[in-house]
Write an enzyme that holds these catalytic residues in place. Sequence first.
Site, mmCIF file in Angstrom:
data_model
loop_
_atom_site.group_PDB
_atom_site.id
_atom_site.type_symbol
_atom_site.label_atom_id
_atom_site.label_comp_id
_atom_site.label_asym_id
_atom_site.label_seq_id
_atom_site.Cartn_x
_atom_site.Cartn_y
_atom_site.Cartn_z
ATOM 1 C CB SER A 96 -0.939 -0.074 1.213
ATOM 2 O OG SER A 96 -1.944 0.894 1.123
ATOM 3 C CG HIS A 100 -4.143 -0.992 -1.073
ATOM 4 N ND1 HIS A 100 -3.961 -0.983 0.279
ATOM 5 C CD2 HIS A 100 -4.766 -2.158 -1.355
ATOM 6 C CE1 HIS A 100 -4.465 -2.096 0.798
ATOM 7 N NE2 HIS A 100 -4.944 -2.831 -0.183
ATOM 8 C CG ASP A 153 -5.902 -5.562 2.294
ATOM 9 O OD1 ASP A 153 -6.408 -6.628 2.681
ATOM 10 O OD2 ASP A 153 -5.885 -5.204 1.102
#
Lengths: 272, 193
Positions: free
Chosen positions: B19, B46, B139
């Site tokens: 991310s 992401h 996540d």
Amino acid sequence: MDTPVGEQEIKLLLNDLIELYGYDFTDYAKASLKRRINRLFTLDRFPSFAEFRYRLCNDADYAKRFVEQLTVNVTEMFRDPKFYQNLREHVLPVLATYPFIRIWHAGCSTGEEVFSMAILLKEANLLHKSLLYATDLNSQVLQKATTGIFPMSQMKQYSENYIAAGGKEDFSRYYTASYNVVKFDEELSQRMVFSTHNLVSESSFNQFQLIMCRNVLIYFEKELQGRVFALFDDSLENLGFLALGSKETLKLSPIISKYRQEGKEKIWRKIH
Amino acid sequence: MAQNSLTDFQKKIVVIGGSAGSLQVILHILTYLRPDLNIPVVIILHRKNDSDSSLSQLMGLRTSLPVKEADDKEAILPGHIYLAPADYHLLIETDGYFSLDDSEKINFSRPSIDVTFQTAAEAYGAGVTGILLSGANADGVEGLEIIKSLKGIIAVQDPKTAQVPYMPQHAVDSLPVDHLLTIEQIPGFINRL
């Protein structure tokens, strides 16, 4: 920590669903289906698989919920704005040459894409001579779609999408706000026909100049995708258009030889 | 069904999730992957919902291995680098191909690292290596846990080297991580798998 509902158990549930309720999910892509089923199992707090299965088999209302939760009903208005811009600039001018326009939204879910299309047609001054057939296997989502009522909280995003898709109007002119929801003008929904239709088990029901089926086929295994493409081919007039989701393709399908991709978006035209 | 499972063939796959602060790490990894790498590498990053493919093109400049966004029902090939497309979850099917899913966001993310990690573990079992990079999100940790429970290998970017340490630190705090790797160590680690 394996998932509570494994592959063998899923087979049992899918069999029950066919035999008792006539819904066939056996050719849906397995990884996603497994996630949906396990999500529902956790969400509804079943203590065991046996109780989950018992409920599905003995409670018709729960079976409705099961089917609704198995299918993904995430959608938005003017999703992928460039796609809608392409429809507006390249597909609608062709449709305009027909005396009467028939469009099929296959797997329309809660109707956001149907209303987006109606707005495009209205702005092209074509809505009065168009009929939008919107189908889904789920009667619950169709009921929502029929009302034309959507959450207010989504309107900022939808308005941005609309503008990015080349919309020139004030988006809020198309709806009336009331508390936390908005209702879209009946002028738009007057040209829509909502009906249940299962792409897996039902056949062609009309001839169309445009079929929209976006982000539905990703949930199917390849062979089922092929069968649905054949159904679309049967339902599309010569020189008609087939529009798919941004990561879906007709390329690997046997009907591809009859189609030509139009531009960069996932829009194909039937040329033979 | 079990005999059709890829795990029986001991096939391998690398899944990398990142991310905030992970793009530079991924570009570094790609630069040093050996050109004859014989396992597929799947990257879940992401990012914003722009559906143009400029990111995979940027990544493709760093390696001679083929880099592309994964397509629905595409067969997973060794030596290929796949990027999860924006705004879809990327799932791995047991017969060795991808499928896409546009269901609800998970951990505010679509693609979700957890989804790809979990389905990779279910399809490839002990053949999976999961690597979690820099990020500010929760996540990926649950996905790593599932990979570990199905006998795969889990590795994490050393939080000290991460631009945003939250995500890898969360993994280190909650899981028995097999390998803690600096940015420089990651490509060599993959090359030796």
